[in-house]
Design an enzyme around this catalytic site. Structure first.
Site, PDB file in Angstrom:
ATOM      1  N   ARG A  84       1.255   1.902  -6.160  1.00  4.09           N
ATOM      2  CA  ARG A  84       1.599   0.902  -5.134  1.00  4.09           C
ATOM      3  C   ARG A  84       0.386   0.075  -4.743  1.00  4.09           C
ATOM      4  NH1 ARG A  84       6.274   1.988  -2.296  1.00  4.09           N
ATOM      5  NH2 ARG A  84       5.462   0.842  -0.519  1.00  4.09           N
ATOM      6  N   GLU A 102      10.639 -12.454 -20.834  1.00  3.13           N
ATOM      7  CA  GLU A 102      10.289 -11.067 -20.472  1.00  3.13           C
ATOM      8  C   GLU A 102       9.185 -10.534 -21.386  1.00  3.13           C
ATOM      9  OE1 GLU A 102      10.579  -9.355 -18.047  1.00  3.13           O
ATOM     10  OE2 GLU A 102      10.148  -7.327 -18.689  1.00  3.13           O
ATOM     11  N   TRP A 133      -3.734  -1.861  -1.332  1.00  6.26           N
ATOM     12  CA  TRP A 133      -3.717  -3.065  -2.187  1.00  6.26           C
ATOM     13  C   TRP A 133      -4.063  -4.187  -1.230  1.00  6.26           C
ATOM     14  CZ3 TRP A 133       0.434  -6.975  -3.112  1.00  6.26           C
ATOM     15  CH2 TRP A 133       0.147  -7.772  -4.216  1.00  6.26           C
ATOM     16  N   GLU A 175       0.948  -9.297 -18.256  1.00  2.25           N
ATOM     17  CA  GLU A 175       0.592  -8.474 -17.089  1.00  2.25           C
ATOM     18  C   GLU A 175      -0.171  -7.219 -17.449  1.00  2.25           C
ATOM     19  OE1 GLU A 175       5.091  -6.827 -16.218  1.00  2.25           O
ATOM     20  OE2 GLU A 175       3.673  -6.878 -14.583  1.00  2.25           O
ATOM     21  N   LYS A 200       5.557  -9.200 -20.003  1.00  2.00           N
ATOM     22  CA  LYS A 200       5.012  -7.872 -20.332  1.00  2.00           C
ATOM     23  C   LYS A 200       3.599  -7.983 -20.886  1.00  2.00           C
ATOM     24  CE  LYS A 200       7.009  -5.741 -18.491  1.00  2.00           C
ATOM     25  NZ  LYS A 200       7.966  -6.453 -17.714  1.00  2.00           N
ATOM     26  N   ASN A 224       0.924  -0.183   6.182  1.00  2.00           N
ATOM     27  CA  ASN A 224       1.367  -0.925   4.996  1.00  2.00           C
ATOM     28  C   ASN A 224       2.128  -2.130   5.509  1.00  2.00           C
ATOM     29  OD1 ASN A 224       2.251  -1.853   2.535  1.00  2.00           O
ATOM     30  ND2 ASN A 224       4.028  -0.470   2.471  1.00  2.00           N
ATOM     31  N   GLY A 225       1.630  -3.320   5.211  1.00  2.00           N
ATOM     32  CA  GLY A 225       2.318  -4.534   5.654  1.00  2.00           C
ATOM     33  C   GLY A 225       1.303  -5.576   6.081  1.00  2.00           C
ATOM     34  N   HIS A 270       8.689 -30.765 -27.439  1.00  2.00           N
ATOM     35  CA  HIS A 270       8.529 -31.661 -26.274  1.00  2.00           C
ATOM     36  C   HIS A 270       7.199 -31.427 -25.580  1.00  2.00           C
ATOM     37  CE1 HIS A 270      12.627 -32.977 -26.876  1.00  2.00           C
ATOM     38  NE2 HIS A 270      12.996 -31.716 -26.989  1.00  2.00           N
ATOM     39  N   CYS A 307       0.836  -1.200   0.000  1.00  2.00           N
ATOM     40  CA  CYS A 307       0.000   0.000   0.000  1.00  2.00           C
ATOM     41  C   CYS A 307       0.874   1.253   0.000  1.00  2.00           C
ATOM     42  CB  CYS A 307      -0.869   0.005   1.262  1.00  2.00           C
ATOM     43  SG  CYS A 307      -1.723  -1.540   1.528  1.00  2.00           S
TER      44      CYS A 307
END
Ligand code: AGP
Length: 618
Positions: A28, A491, A75, A498, A495, A99-100, A514, A2
């Site tokens: 955040r 990568e 969040w 997300e 990208k 926050n935590g 395979h 957060c």
């Protein structure tokens, strides 16, 4: 994870500044937001949704003017996003934002419920408020409450709390003060002539001050409009160092771009130049300030890279770079796996932790395990003063400036550059590389900016935007690469997934037969990295495998690779460069591809759903 911002002004209303600060912190976490001011009754306004929703709520239902307040953007970890679960939380005379994660909140809550306390939310943070209010109640029994009384109560609360926290706190009887405490979740103090601040991140108040104190683990204290007091875990007052940050508020803004992500993609040329210039001396000494000595560098017989997400992909590319330059074997592991698998490590191991934010819980946890096992840990990080920087023997600071978009772009480029520099430094120390080769590599890196700017050109960007439009509504993407292009494929896939919420996988091209080849159909887009290199012919074969089975083929290749060009449905031409820097360049078209597919799909690019910029919880 957060965002917290709090302020004590000498005069004037604090609310507009707190709302602006939350806007800078929304990357955040952004499922709810709220704030409280120090006024009779400790009034609170909070809402589910974005900071904009909170601003509208306050407009409709204003808070009393106050020069002291705390604010939070959330969040969700405990309790779904809702008005009642959003912060600030109140208990008695205490209002706080957190926050935590309070890991022992259930047992604490049970004890408080038994005492008759009532709780309105499902959050652990409300239990934090109750814990502090409880301890303040005990202090009050000894006489009138003063700031040191609150510190004693806070100190006892910190001893009882298990888990991570960054806290900003108002106590009704103590006007003009904001109390704070920090354990694992980052907190800084901002100092200015108009007043002082507490924030999760400098960006929240960069428009107001450039002078900051990075709080250390276990530190707590209070600010008022003109002073600050910081204490350690034993309530000994400390005099922390004030750091002047030369980031300008503009660099936190979008500078005219529609999204931070696009701005940050296009900053990669500058980032390359800044990172190289800040890590090489005028006499081309690599990492002149690096504190791990050459003798120590010679003592290692293995390098272990730990990171998460994009930083891990930089680490996977870094393995090729480091092994080739140093002659040392390199292992790479997910930090979240490494920290719990009881890794075999010792003093002859160098652990390299890579993190843009320096606050990623799993990466911090991995470094703590490495240190417990006697390994030497160093970091590549973009945030000076972050928790990671304080955990390791030394840090190579990337010079990206703030990276706001949740999808990391310029930080990746800078991390790979920093790995090149570390590889040269270790290679020289171990006499695997002479001065001439070092200068050749340095020149190659510097000159790669030309190729980067070519890939960042309007012409390339527009072409990729067209390709993205063509395939934006496909549902499955595979990114294929071999060798050092394999991490780039990973990568590129990350990208895309997300920010466009599409299923995308990065895969070693040689692995398709395979199993994954069974997935190929007309609905699949395969993006192949087929530039010049020792395995180009092999990649060509893999492209034919998927093409004959109906996949649409987007190929990144050089102008003279006729077979690849003919096989492709769409081609993105990449400048031909030395294999040392080629993979680094290949990531740029993939960043653009993800961006434009997400744009075409109408996705929220800078703040994708369910994600946060820095995952400071496990
Ligand atoms: C990358 O685009 C993601 N936002 C995410 O994977 C990120 O790289 C990861 O969480 C690590 O973050 P860090 O670099 O701040 O440690």
């Amino acid at each position: 994870m957060c965002g917290i911002v709090a302020a004590c002004f000498k005069n004037g209303d604090v609310v507009p500044t707190l709302v602006e600060g939350l806007r800078c912190l929304e990357y955040r976490g952004y499922d709810s937001a709220g704030l409280a001011v120090l006024a009779p009754g400790l009034p609170v306004r909070k809402a589910k949704g974005r900071v904009e929703d909170l601003a509208q709520l306050i407009e409709q239902n204003p808070l009393p003017d106050s020069s002291v307040g705390i604010a939070h953007t959330r969040w969700a970890t405990h309790g779904e996003p809702s008005q009642v679960n959003s912060h600030p939380h109140r208990a008695g005379s205490v209002v706080l934002v957190h926050n935590g994660i309070l890991e022992n909140f259930e047992s604490l809550k049970e004890s408080f419920v038994e005492e008759g306390r009532e709780f309105v939310s499902q959050t652990d943070s409300e239990v934090w408020a109750a814990l502090l209010d409880h301890e303040i109640g005990l202090v009050r029994k000894d006489g009138p409450l003063d700031p040191m009384g609150v510190m004693r109560a806070l100190n006892r609360s910190m001893a009882r709390a298990r888990g991570s926290y960054g806290l900003a706190i108002l106590v009704e009887e103590l006007p003009g003060l904001v109390f704070f405490a920090r354990n694992e979740s980052p907190l800084v103090l901002g100092l200015s002539p108009d007043g002082n601040y507490v924030a999760s991140d400098v960006q929240a108040v960069l428009a107001r001050t450039h002078d900051f104190i990075y709080l250390l683990e276990g530190q707590c204290g209070w600010i008022d409009a003109e002073s600050f007091h910081v204490f350690d875990r034993d309530l000994g007052e400390v005099q922390p160092e004030v750091e002047h940050l030369d980031w300008d508020a503009e660099s936190v803004g979008k500078s005219g771009y529609e999204h931070f992500m696009l701005k940050e993609i296009e900053e990669q040329g500058i980032v390359l130049a800044q990172t190289l210039s800040s890590t090489t001396s005028s006499k081309d000494r690599i990492l002149p300030d690096f504190r791990v000595s050459d003798d120590t560098l010679r003592s290692f017989d293995r390098i272990v890279i730990v990171a998460c997400g994009t930083a891990l992909h930089a680490g996977r590319l870094g393995r090729y770079i480091l092994e080739e330059a140093t002659g040392i074997p390199v292992d790479v592991d997910f930090a979240s796996e490494f920290r719990y698998r009881n890794p075999l490590l010792g003093e002859r191991d160098l652990v390299l932790a890579i993190s843009q934010s320096g606050e990623t819980a799993d990466t911090l946890g991995a470094v703590k395990v490495a240190r417990e096992k006697g390994a030497t840990a160093v970091a590549i990080c973009n945030v000076r003063g972050s928790s990671l920087c304080r955990l390791v023997a030394d840090t190579i600071l990337t010079q990206c400036g703030p990276e706001i978009g949740v999808a990391s772009t310029k930080a990746f480029t800078a991390q790979v550059l920093a790995i090149h520099l570390l590889a040269m430094r270790v290679g020289m120390a171990r006499r695997q590389m002479g001065e001439e080769e070092l200068l050749r590599r340095l020149q190659l890196l510097r000159s790669s900016r030309t190729a980067i700017e070519t890939l960042l050109s309007h012409q390339v960007r527009s072409h990729i935007a067209e390709v993205a439009k063509k395939y934006a509504h496909k549902s499955v993407y595979f990114f294929l690469g071999r060798g050092a292009d394999y991490p780039i494929a990973l990568e590129g896939a990350l990208k895309l997934k997300e920010i466009s919420y599409l299923h995308a996988e990065g895969y070693p091209a040689g692995e398709m037969k395979h199993g994954p080849l069974a997935l190929v159909s007309e609905d699949m887009v395969v993006v192949a990295l087929a530039g010049e290199g020792p395995v180009y012919d092999k990649v060509l074969g893999n492209m034919q495998e998927v093409k004959t089975r109906g996949a649409k083929l987007v190929v990144l290749t050089n102008t003279d690779k006729r077979e690849a060009i003919e096989l492709a449905d769409d081609v993105v031409l990449i400048p031909r460069t030395d294999p040392l820097v080629a993979p680094l360049l290949h990531v740029i078209p993939l960043q653009y591809l993800a961006y434009y597919v997400a744009l075409e799909r109408g996705c929220e690019i800078d703040k994708p759903r369910n994600l946060a910029k820095s995952v400071t919880v496990e």
